[in-house]
Enzyme design. Sequence first.
Site: not given
Length: 489
Positions: A98, A168, A170
């Site tokens: 995808e 991830d 941040d």
Amino acid sequence: MTNKRERSEEDGKEMEADYEEGKTTESDAEMEEENSKEKTKTGNSQTDFSTELLAQYYSRLFPFEMLHEWLSYNPDACNPKAKANSTKTKSKTFTHREFSFTIEPFPGEEIYIRYQSFKDQADLTNAVLKRNPRKIDIGAVFSHPPKDHKAIQGMAKFAPCQRELVFDVDLTDYDGVRRCGCDGANICHKCWKMMGMAMKVMDQGLREDFGFDNIAWFYSGRRGIHAWVCDESARQLSDAGRSAVASYFEVNLGTDKDKNVGIHTPLHPTLSRAHKILEPMFIRDIIPEGKHGILAEEEKWTELLETLPQGAMTVKDKLLKKWSKDYSTAAEKWDELKRYLNILIGKSTDKKVKQNKGINAKDKEEVELWPVATVFRYTYPRLDINVSKMQNHLLKSPFCVHPKTGRVCVPIDCSNVDDFDPFNVPTLGQLMKELDGYDGEDVTNEWEKTSLKESFGKFQKDFLLPMWKDLKRAEKEEAEKMAAVTGDF
């Protein structure tokens, strides 16, 4: 505020005509407001990102071949002759993958097109060049091509089959401990060091504790980092397995109201290793003057000492009085603070401070853990754990461009992370100037004419080639096992 809508690929096609007419940048007022907020931190301007510059980047510099070969997991990719005759580049690992595009058909309106899939590299390239997406996200490999998901009866039949284990980190999640003046999307060299700390802890843990080898790190383009763990064992993990790995690295780091960090004695081996990695960087990049300065000025060291456990208030009082009169460095203060705490709990033979032999077991454990907990509060990885937990979670594609900064999501060499400077990552405007000014020998890829050459080339050499060799070796071992079973030697 940008209006976002999510559409499937089929719905997105309805917007193509409007999109072709709507390739404009943000309004002048919106762009000026964004620039004024970030120009001192990111250097963002209209010359760094625009729809036109992005289209040039996709057509001239985006490494479609590199991305396709990576996501195909083709063991022949490291051998050009074998690759030419191989059919594995059309395997389900790519055709069932995808992709999603975020496009801006009109200024201020974003459309999020999910469940796209492509039969080969050319198909992906054509779609990107046609739609010029502001953002590309990559998801899982599904049981069927995602573009056909509406034709598949029942979600039980259309399901994710594999996906890289991704992480991830941040800087926004560090706002409670950033003492450099930055918050939100703003970053500086001082707080960026926290990303290097997170990367070192995560990379070593993934390699030593889980045995993963093929780990790629990328700059997010603005204020964070992404990890892609590409070993087959990682790609085949269930959601429960992914959640278990992510939770393994998760530590309760406390909040502004509750300073307690969720660690206990004896420290788990992975936390003990992390502390050995992080404390030297804490001393170098967090506590000194000119950094976050938490032991460099009286207001900040008073704030830090206030977080000592109740059983160590005598240490706080003594050091506040002492430090107000001396000129020791931040590193010396940290060593002195730890020495006083060790004396308090009977872990030191130093006689300069009277030991408190009456300290109870609970207070003793809190005092013993406080230095470790403090290092972790400022330096330990703060993961967005939801990104890692599920196979079908999307993550920004490497090599794309962040529209707020114009910077490319370049690979980061973990072994040399201390030298990585997010402010030196090339912007679209810079790259186009480099292309226009190139006056060297002919090269295979246009990105070799720009400052992307080093990071892209190193990614090929140090990540893709070793991964392809591992895949080839695994393929050979599997073939030999099958031959042993069938007797076909």
